[in-house]
Design a protein around this motif. Structure first.
Motif, PDB file in Angstrom:
ATOM      1  N   ASN A 117       0.842  -1.190   0.000  1.00  0.00           N
ATOM      2  CA  ASN A 117       0.000   0.000   0.000  1.00  0.00           C
ATOM      3  C   ASN A 117       0.875   1.237   0.000  1.00  0.00           C
ATOM      4  OD1 ASN A 117      -2.653  -1.055   0.133  1.00  0.00           O
ATOM      5  ND2 ASN A 117      -2.258  -1.635   2.262  1.00  0.00           N
ATOM      6  N   SER A 118       0.585   2.181  -0.889  1.00  0.00           N
ATOM      7  CA  SER A 118       1.377   3.405  -0.854  1.00  0.00           C
ATOM      8  C   SER A 118       0.896   4.242   0.322  1.00  0.00           C
ATOM      9  CB  SER A 118       1.221   4.176  -2.153  1.00  0.00           C
ATOM     10  OG  SER A 118       0.016   4.897  -2.101  1.00  0.00           O
ATOM     11  N   LEU A 119       1.687   5.239   0.648  1.00  0.00           N
ATOM     12  CA  LEU A 119       1.360   6.129   1.754  1.00  0.00           C
ATOM     13  C   LEU A 119      -0.078   6.639   1.635  1.00  0.00           C
ATOM     14  CD1 LEU A 119       2.299   7.871   4.151  1.00  0.00           C
ATOM     15  CD2 LEU A 119       3.095   9.532   2.507  1.00  0.00           C
ATOM     16  N   GLN A 139      -2.714   4.055   2.825  1.00  0.00           N
ATOM     17  CA  GLN A 139      -2.499   3.309   4.059  1.00  0.00           C
ATOM     18  C   GLN A 139      -3.554   3.610   5.112  1.00  0.00           C
ATOM     19  OE1 GLN A 139       1.562   4.004   5.265  1.00  0.00           O
ATOM     20  NE2 GLN A 139       2.357   3.048   3.395  1.00  0.00           N
ATOM     21  N   ASP A 140      -3.888   2.551   5.846  1.00  0.00           N
ATOM     22  CA  ASP A 140      -4.787   2.705   6.972  1.00  0.00           C
ATOM     23  C   ASP A 140      -3.969   3.244   8.145  1.00  0.00           C
ATOM     24  OD1 ASP A 140      -6.353   2.477   9.173  1.00  0.00           O
ATOM     25  OD2 ASP A 140      -6.838   0.345   8.895  1.00  0.00           O
ATOM     26  N   ARG A 141      -4.135   4.541   8.383  1.00  0.00           N
ATOM     27  CA  ARG A 141      -3.263   5.195   9.355  1.00  0.00           C
ATOM     28  C   ARG A 141      -3.447   4.683  10.771  1.00  0.00           C
ATOM     29  NH1 ARG A 141      -1.251  10.701   7.049  1.00  0.00           N
ATOM     30  NH2 ARG A 141      -1.333  10.089   4.877  1.00  0.00           N
ATOM     31  N   THR A 153       2.804  12.307  11.620  1.00  0.00           N
ATOM     32  CA  THR A 153       1.928  13.057  12.516  1.00  0.00           C
ATOM     33  C   THR A 153       0.719  13.650  11.801  1.00  0.00           C
ATOM     34  OG1 THR A 153       3.341  14.980  12.181  1.00  0.00           O
ATOM     35  CG2 THR A 153       3.759  13.665  14.150  1.00  0.00           C
ATOM     36  N   ALA A 154       0.656  13.469  10.481  1.00  0.00           N
ATOM     37  CA  ALA A 154      -0.499  14.000   9.764  1.00  0.00           C
ATOM     38  C   ALA A 154      -1.691  13.079   9.986  1.00  0.00           C
ATOM     39  CB  ALA A 154      -0.193  14.098   8.269  1.00  0.00           C
ATOM     40  N   PRO A 155      -2.840  13.646  10.435  1.00  0.00           N
ATOM     41  CA  PRO A 155      -3.994  12.792  10.709  1.00  0.00           C
ATOM     42  C   PRO A 155      -4.555  12.150   9.435  1.00  0.00           C
ATOM     43  CG  PRO A 155      -4.539  15.117  11.025  1.00  0.00           C
ATOM     44  CD  PRO A 155      -3.072  15.051  10.772  1.00  0.00           C
ATOM     45  N   SER A 156      -4.390  12.809   8.300  1.00  0.00           N
ATOM     46  CA  SER A 156      -4.891  12.242   7.053  1.00  0.00           C
ATOM     47  C   SER A 156      -4.032  12.756   5.919  1.00  0.00           C
ATOM     48  CB  SER A 156      -6.338  12.664   6.814  1.00  0.00           C
ATOM     49  OG  SER A 156      -6.363  14.054   6.519  1.00  0.00           O
ATOM     50  N   LEU A 157      -4.235  12.184   4.738  1.00  0.00           N
ATOM     51  CA  LEU A 157      -3.466  12.603   3.577  1.00  0.00           C
ATOM     52  C   LEU A 157      -3.723  14.086   3.277  1.00  0.00           C
ATOM     53  CD1 LEU A 157      -1.625  11.659   1.259  1.00  0.00           C
ATOM     54  CD2 LEU A 157      -3.694  11.262  -0.071  1.00  0.00           C
ATOM     55  N   GLN A 158      -4.996  14.456   3.376  1.00  0.00           N
ATOM     56  CA  GLN A 158      -5.357  15.844   3.049  1.00  0.00           C
ATOM     57  C   GLN A 158      -4.747  16.829   4.048  1.00  0.00           C
ATOM     58  OE1 GLN A 158      -7.564  13.256   3.111  1.00  0.00           O
ATOM     59  NE2 GLN A 158      -7.598  13.112   0.870  1.00  0.00           N
ATOM     60  N   ALA A 159      -4.683  16.379   5.295  1.00  0.00           N
ATOM     61  CA  ALA A 159      -4.190  17.282   6.338  1.00  0.00           C
ATOM     62  C   ALA A 159      -2.663  17.276   6.439  1.00  0.00           C
ATOM     63  CB  ALA A 159      -4.813  16.901   7.681  1.00  0.00           C
ATOM     64  N   THR A 160      -1.995  16.684   5.461  1.00  0.00           N
ATOM     65  CA  THR A 160      -0.533  16.638   5.508  1.00  0.00           C
ATOM     66  C   THR A 160       0.030  18.009   5.145  1.00  0.00           C
ATOM     67  OG1 THR A 160      -0.597  14.328   4.837  1.00  0.00           O
ATOM     68  CG2 THR A 160       1.512  15.469   4.595  1.00  0.00           C
ATOM     69  N   ASN A 161       1.055  18.387   5.854  1.00  0.00           N
ATOM     70  CA  ASN A 161       1.679  19.689   5.596  1.00  0.00           C
ATOM     71  C   ASN A 161       2.666  19.583   4.422  1.00  0.00           C
ATOM     72  OD1 ASN A 161       2.906  22.143   5.614  1.00  0.00           O
ATOM     73  ND2 ASN A 161       3.213  22.221   7.842  1.00  0.00           N
ATOM     74  N   TRP A 162       2.105  19.622   3.211  1.00  0.00           N
ATOM     75  CA  TRP A 162       2.946  19.424   2.020  1.00  0.00           C
ATOM     76  C   TRP A 162       3.921  20.577   1.829  1.00  0.00           C
ATOM     77  CZ3 TRP A 162       3.444  14.808   0.316  1.00  0.00           C
ATOM     78  CH2 TRP A 162       2.393  13.895   0.479  1.00  0.00           C
ATOM     79  N   GLN A 163       3.496  21.765   2.253  1.00  0.00           N
ATOM     80  CA  GLN A 163       4.379  22.929   2.148  1.00  0.00           C
ATOM     81  C   GLN A 163       5.698  22.664   2.885  1.00  0.00           C
ATOM     82  OE1 GLN A 163       3.418  26.190   0.626  1.00  0.00           O
ATOM     83  NE2 GLN A 163       5.654  26.101   0.657  1.00  0.00           N
ATOM     84  N   LEU A 194     -10.429   4.905  -8.873  1.00  0.00           N
ATOM     85  CA  LEU A 194     -11.231   4.588  -7.697  1.00  0.00           C
ATOM     86  C   LEU A 194     -10.641   5.291  -6.487  1.00  0.00           C
ATOM     87  CD1 LEU A 194     -11.681   0.774  -8.367  1.00  0.00           C
ATOM     88  CD2 LEU A 194     -13.386   2.570  -8.671  1.00  0.00           C
ATOM     89  N   THR A 195      -9.340   5.121  -6.330  1.00  0.00           N
ATOM     90  CA  THR A 195      -8.659   5.877  -5.290  1.00  0.00           C
ATOM     91  C   THR A 195      -7.862   6.932  -6.037  1.00  0.00           C
ATOM     92  OG1 THR A 195      -6.915   4.269  -5.440  1.00  0.00           O
ATOM     93  CG2 THR A 195      -8.470   4.032  -3.626  1.00  0.00           C
ATOM     94  N   ARG A 196      -7.736   8.068  -5.450  1.00  0.00           N
ATOM     95  CA  ARG A 196      -7.232   9.148  -6.270  1.00  0.00           C
ATOM     96  C   ARG A 196      -5.727   9.125  -6.500  1.00  0.00           C
ATOM     97  NH1 ARG A 196      -5.463  12.772  -2.736  1.00  0.00           N
ATOM     98  NH2 ARG A 196      -4.892  14.223  -4.396  1.00  0.00           N
TER      99      ARG A 196
END
Lengths: 113, 413
Positions: free
Chosen positions: B246-248, B251-253, B292-302, B405-407
């Protein structure tokens, strides 16, 4: 039932710890099975690779045995089996055979009086 | 054990030390076959090896030359046993492993060979196991390891871990070797499995040894251990129960090992001292941002992109550039990701790396061009190195055909 000895010859020293561990587990399993089926009279002992050999009337003592590793007896057990045929059959699962070793099956001499 | 015995016999007698250990194993296993395994097998093994060492030392007292500072003790029967006894105590063993580790990282050996030696001597891997850990042939390893051992033997004595200047000079090589060992386990190109946790485990164990040495307790060592903990924490989710990769992004966090994350963050705190910012600091910080990111969307990509920007100045490798491009794509969208991917310097070095092509595939797919994406994934599929990767890329090709299906499933791991 008659008594037999198994003489184990041969030893593989080129295995990795993991392989050796697997081999040991096979030995344990084999002995366990023999025991559960009532064939293991005495599990016996493994033997050191060398010792001394005392010879003849002169009682000369030499280091030894100096045989090829595959010919040196590495251990023995006491087995109970119906007859020689069964004792041989039982020995065929011995893990020593996997590493090119041998099992010598010898009936223990008895004289019924 | 080899490490302890090499200390006794001297590094030029490495083969003798190995024979003694091998012999101890053989004996142990023979006796255990008959008598069953004792309660504390490792203590039993140590005791057997110790006795064998004493035998060898007595037999060859005059024939061999041992470590110079020890030969004095070893030549007298009065001091022989206590000295050997002392060397088999727990602290001495740790010390010897460290010494051996530093000796393995000999500057005349290529990095990969150093790691192979560590695996073979310190982790007890057979030549076959080393070969499969490095996806190379048995015969190649069979040539390299003995040659490397000769180099060690040529140095006459083990590395002195108490000489500060020597220690610091060789420490980076040791850290690098442990880093490579960990990575080999984490995403090595094994034929059967995508992750070999035992390699990661060994790397972490040896990295801990570094932290227990007064001269090794420096910020970069903490950063290295932090990086290992934070990445290892995500392992349970990286491979699912059926052994699928499973890629990052998928993954089931909840499967991440929070205890290890905690340890990793603590180590990262400890590493934040001094003025030197190492690649391990940066990679650990990136791993921490993910962990420490709760989800993929909430990851601090900056933040992650910033860290990659610095990392690439320290270690300008194509793989770092690839991971950076993927992060940029996450931050600024698929088109900016593609631009970055195309801008990677010497892309031919990535040509055989399946995840390079897969990264293109992901961004093309996100950008709404499934047929181009499909081609990219097909290239990745052709290059894949084990069934798990094959299955992974197969799924992505299906996604291109049926709409995503998954983005996203590119690989920042």
């Amino acid at each position: 039932m008659s008594d037999f000895t198994y003489l184990y010859r041969g030893r593989d020293t080129n295995a990795s710890p993991e392989q050796m561990q697997k081999r040991m587990e096979k030995w344990r399993a084999w002995f366990k099975q023999l025991g559960e089926n009532g064939h293991l009279k005495d599990i016996g002992h493994p033997l050191e690779g060398s010792g001394k050999v005392v010879n003849g009337k002169q009682k000369t003592v030499i280091d030894g045995p100096f045989a090829e590793a595959k010919d040196v007896v590495g251990g023995f057990s006491l087995i109970q089996a119906r007859d020689l045929e069964q004792a041989v059959e039982l020995s065929k699962d011995c893990p020593i055979l996997d590493v090119g070793g041998s099992v010598e099956v010898r009936p223990i001499q008895v004289i019924n009086m | 054990m080899v490490a302890v015995l090499t200390r006794i016999f001297g590094v030029h007698n490495l083969a003798l030390a190995e024979d003694v250990v091998q012999d101890a194993f053989c004996r142990a296993l023979e006796v255990w076959s008959f008598r069953g395994v004792p309660e504390n097998p490792s203590a039993w093994l140590m005791a057997t090896a110790k006795n064998r060492a004493l035998d060898v030392l007595r037999r060859e007292r005059t024939a061999q030359t041992y470590e110079p500072e020890l030969s004095r003790f070893l030549q007298s029967e009065w001091t022989l046993a206590p000295v050997v006894e002392e060397m088999f105590t727990e602290n001495a063993i740790k010390d010897d492993q460290l010494r051996m580790m530093f000796s393995c990282c000999h500057p005349r050996l290529p990095e990969e060979t150093q790691v192979m030696l560590i695996l073979h001597i310190l982790c007890g891997f057979s030549l076959n196991e080393v070969a499969s850990a490095f996806v190379t042939s048995h015969s190649a390893v069979e040539k390299r390891i003995p040659r490397a051992k000769k180099v060690l033997a040529g140095s006459k004595r083990l590395f002195d871990t108490h000489a500060p200047s020597d220690f610091s000079a060789r420490l980076p090589a040791v850290q690098r070797a442990l880093y490579l060992l960990f990575n080999e386990g984490y995403h090595g190109a094994s034929a059967e499995v995508a992750v070999r946790a035992e390699l990661c485990q060994e790397a972490m164990r040896l990295a801990t040894l570094l932290l227990q040495h007064p001269l090794g307790t420096i910020p970069t060592s903490y950063a290295l251990s932090a990086l290992m903990c934070l990445n290892k924490a995500r392992l349970p989710a990286r491979l699912d129960a059926s052994g699928k990769l499973n890629s990052l992004f998928d993954q089931d966090r909840s499967l991440w090992d929070q205890k290890l994350v905690g340890e990793g963050l603590q180590l990262l705190d400890l590493s934040a001292k001094g003025s030197k910012l190492s690649e391990y600091h940066l990679e650990a910080a990136i791993a921490a941002a993910h962990a420490t990111a709760p989800s993929l969307q909430a990851t601090n990509w900056q933040e992650i992109v910033c860290l990659y920007d610095i990392l690439i100045t320290i270690r300008p490798t194509p793989i770092v550039a690839l991971n950076r491009a993927i992060a940029v794509g996450q931050l600024g969208g698929p088109e900016s990701g593609l631009t970055e991917l195309r801008a990677i310097a010497d892309p031919e070095r990535l040509a055989k790396y399946p995840f390079y092509h897969a990264a293109f595939g992901e961004f093309e797919l996100q950008g709404g061009r499934p047929s181009i994406a499909r081609e990219r994934f097909c290239t990745a599929l052709e290059l894949s190195r084990n069934p798990i990767e094959r299955q992974f890329f197969g799924k992505r090709i299906e996604a291109c055909e049926h709409g995503p299906l998954t983005r996203d499933t590119s690989r920042i791991t």
